[in-house]
Design a protein around this motif. Sequence first.
Motif, PDB file in Angstrom:
ATOM      1  N   ASP A   1       0.814  -1.222   0.000  1.00  0.00           N
ATOM      2  CA  ASP A   1       0.000   0.000   0.000  1.00  0.00           C
ATOM      3  C   ASP A   1       0.843   1.265   0.000  1.00  0.00           C
ATOM      4  OD1 ASP A   1       1.041  -0.077   2.534  1.00  0.00           O
ATOM      5  OD2 ASP A   1      -0.894  -0.127   3.576  1.00  0.00           O
ATOM      6  N   GLY A   2       2.197   1.122  -0.042  1.00  0.00           N
ATOM      7  CA  GLY A   2       3.080   2.273  -0.124  1.00  0.00           C
ATOM      8  C   GLY A   2       3.624   2.760   1.203  1.00  0.00           C
ATOM      9  N   THR A   3       3.195   2.188   2.315  1.00  0.00           N
ATOM     10  CA  THR A   3       3.677   2.626   3.614  1.00  0.00           C
ATOM     11  C   THR A   3       5.023   1.987   3.932  1.00  0.00           C
ATOM     12  OG1 THR A   3       2.470   0.835   4.711  1.00  0.00           O
ATOM     13  CG2 THR A   3       1.337   2.946   4.471  1.00  0.00           C
ATOM     14  N   PRO A   4       5.928   2.732   4.591  1.00  0.00           N
ATOM     15  CA  PRO A   4       7.236   2.165   4.948  1.00  0.00           C
ATOM     16  C   PRO A   4       7.102   1.190   6.118  1.00  0.00           C
ATOM     17  CG  PRO A   4       7.051   4.401   5.783  1.00  0.00           C
ATOM     18  CD  PRO A   4       5.812   4.148   4.969  1.00  0.00           C
ATOM     19  N   ARG A   5       7.873   0.151   6.082  1.00  0.00           N
ATOM     20  CA  ARG A   5       7.871  -0.853   7.144  1.00  0.00           C
ATOM     21  C   ARG A   5       9.306  -1.136   7.572  1.00  0.00           C
ATOM     22  NH1 ARG A   5       3.005  -3.679   7.551  1.00  0.00           N
ATOM     23  NH2 ARG A   5       1.376  -2.201   6.920  1.00  0.00           N
ATOM     24  N   THR A   6       9.466  -1.525   8.824  1.00  0.00           N
ATOM     25  CA  THR A   6      10.764  -1.908   9.378  1.00  0.00           C
ATOM     26  C   THR A   6      10.563  -3.144  10.225  1.00  0.00           C
ATOM     27  OG1 THR A   6      11.520   0.384   9.419  1.00  0.00           O
ATOM     28  CG2 THR A   6      12.749  -1.190  10.744  1.00  0.00           C
TER      29      THR A   6
ATOM     30  N   HIS B   1      20.995  -4.035  -0.225  1.00  0.00           N
ATOM     31  CA  HIS B   1      19.625  -4.312  -0.648  1.00  0.00           C
ATOM     32  C   HIS B   1      19.480  -5.796  -0.984  1.00  0.00           C
ATOM     33  CE1 HIS B   1      19.897   0.060  -1.188  1.00  0.00           C
ATOM     34  NE2 HIS B   1      18.565   0.078  -1.132  1.00  0.00           N
ATOM     35  N   PHE B   2      18.342  -6.348  -0.678  1.00  0.00           N
ATOM     36  CA  PHE B   2      18.095  -7.764  -0.954  1.00  0.00           C
ATOM     37  C   PHE B   2      16.607  -7.965  -1.231  1.00  0.00           C
ATOM     38  CE2 PHE B   2      17.650  -7.110   3.572  1.00  0.00           C
ATOM     39  CZ  PHE B   2      16.542  -7.829   3.930  1.00  0.00           C
ATOM     40  N   PRO B   3      16.272  -8.995  -2.011  1.00  0.00           N
ATOM     41  CA  PRO B   3      14.853  -9.251  -2.331  1.00  0.00           C
ATOM     42  C   PRO B   3      14.101  -9.766  -1.100  1.00  0.00           C
ATOM     43  CG  PRO B   3      16.233 -10.968  -3.246  1.00  0.00           C
ATOM     44  CD  PRO B   3      17.168  -9.925  -2.717  1.00  0.00           C
ATOM     45  N   LEU B   4      12.861  -9.363  -0.981  1.00  0.00           N
ATOM     46  CA  LEU B   4      12.024  -9.753   0.159  1.00  0.00           C
ATOM     47  C   LEU B   4      10.594  -9.941  -0.326  1.00  0.00           C
ATOM     48  CD1 LEU B   4      11.974 -10.058   3.340  1.00  0.00           C
ATOM     49  CD2 LEU B   4      11.154  -7.683   3.367  1.00  0.00           C
ATOM     50  N   TRP B   5       9.917 -10.928   0.257  1.00  0.00           N
ATOM     51  CA  TRP B   5       8.508 -11.166  -0.045  1.00  0.00           C
ATOM     52  C   TRP B   5       7.671 -10.714   1.149  1.00  0.00           C
ATOM     53  CZ3 TRP B   5       6.335 -13.094  -4.552  1.00  0.00           C
ATOM     54  CH2 TRP B   5       7.239 -13.563  -5.510  1.00  0.00           C
ATOM     55  N   THR B   6       6.550 -10.066   0.861  1.00  0.00           N
ATOM     56  CA  THR B   6       5.621  -9.647   1.912  1.00  0.00           C
ATOM     57  C   THR B   6       4.214 -10.106   1.559  1.00  0.00           C
ATOM     58  OG1 THR B   6       5.024  -7.514   0.913  1.00  0.00           O
ATOM     59  CG2 THR B   6       7.042  -7.581   2.246  1.00  0.00           C
ATOM     60  N   ASP B   7       3.344 -10.111   2.568  1.00  0.00           N
ATOM     61  CA  ASP B   7       1.936 -10.360   2.280  1.00  0.00           C
ATOM     62  C   ASP B   7       1.263  -9.042   1.917  1.00  0.00           C
ATOM     63  OD1 ASP B   7       1.676  -9.013   4.656  1.00  0.00           O
ATOM     64  OD2 ASP B   7       1.072 -10.777   5.814  1.00  0.00           O
ATOM     65  N   ARG B   8      -0.050  -9.071   1.721  1.00  0.00           N
ATOM     66  CA  ARG B   8      -0.746  -7.873   1.279  1.00  0.00           C
ATOM     67  C   ARG B   8      -0.730  -6.762   2.323  1.00  0.00           C
ATOM     68  NH1 ARG B   8      -1.028  -7.751  -4.136  1.00  0.00           N
ATOM     69  NH2 ARG B   8      -1.569  -9.825  -4.934  1.00  0.00           N
ATOM     70  N   THR B   9      -0.491  -7.117   3.602  1.00  0.00           N
ATOM     71  CA  THR B   9      -0.432  -6.104   4.652  1.00  0.00           C
ATOM     72  C   THR B   9       0.971  -5.541   4.831  1.00  0.00           C
ATOM     73  OG1 THR B   9       0.002  -7.742   6.399  1.00  0.00           O
ATOM     74  CG2 THR B   9      -2.302  -7.290   5.842  1.00  0.00           C
ATOM     75  N   GLY B  10       1.972  -6.119   4.119  1.00  0.00           N
ATOM     76  CA  GLY B  10       3.338  -5.622   4.244  1.00  0.00           C
ATOM     77  C   GLY B  10       4.197  -6.402   5.203  1.00  0.00           C
ATOM     78  N   ARG B  11       3.662  -7.470   5.799  1.00  0.00           N
ATOM     79  CA  ARG B  11       4.454  -8.277   6.733  1.00  0.00           C
ATOM     80  C   ARG B  11       5.377  -9.195   5.962  1.00  0.00           C
ATOM     81  NH1 ARG B  11       3.639 -13.275   9.141  1.00  0.00           N
ATOM     82  NH2 ARG B  11       1.647 -13.426   8.014  1.00  0.00           N
TER      83      ARG B  11
END
Length: 205
Positions: free
Chosen positions: A108-113, A128-138
């Motif tokens: 959704d465009g929000t930054p996550r840490t 930088h490295f590739p990462l997979w998230t769910d639809r909520t950004g987790r």
Amino acid sequence: MRAAIGLWRWRHNPLCRTTDLVEAWVALTAVLLLCLAVPLAGWAAGTSADASLQRSAQAQQRERVPTVARVVRPADTGEARPSGQRTVETSGERRLRPAVVASWTAPDGTPRTGTVTTRRELADPGDHFPLWTDRTGRAVTPPMHPETARTHALIAGLTVALLSGLLVESARRMVVHRLTRRRYARLDRAWAEVGPDWGRTGTGS
């Protein structure tokens, strides 16, 4: 196997015992099951597992989004680990894939840490490295590849076929063992009847 092959020859053999015929039919049935039912069971299990795993892989492909994360700093010892409960396996994995605090952008465009794992050569701040998230950004694990799902299904089918074959062979051996014990019991009874007179002149006359 020899009992099954000799089944036809034994039909009119006066020396053939009932247990011999039963053993032959059991052997023939076991051969048919091993040649027909066992492969069919393995194929059915593999097909069912493949269909289920492929649906799961497709669902993961829809629900998980690839992104790029940036290493902020190495994770502190006391910080929450992404792997949950600590085990020997996870400890070894952290040595190969160290935990880092990273930042990324949610769908959704929000930054996550958060604390995630990455390859050791990409664990320095700024990497930088590739990462997979769910639809909520987790952060989540990568989705299952269709070929991986197919491999797991193949292993499941082979396992079911192997277990089915072992079950058929175990049942055959159990039946043969009981038939053998019955033969020995009959021989013991027959010997008990004629044994005292064995070798005497005129016995049976």
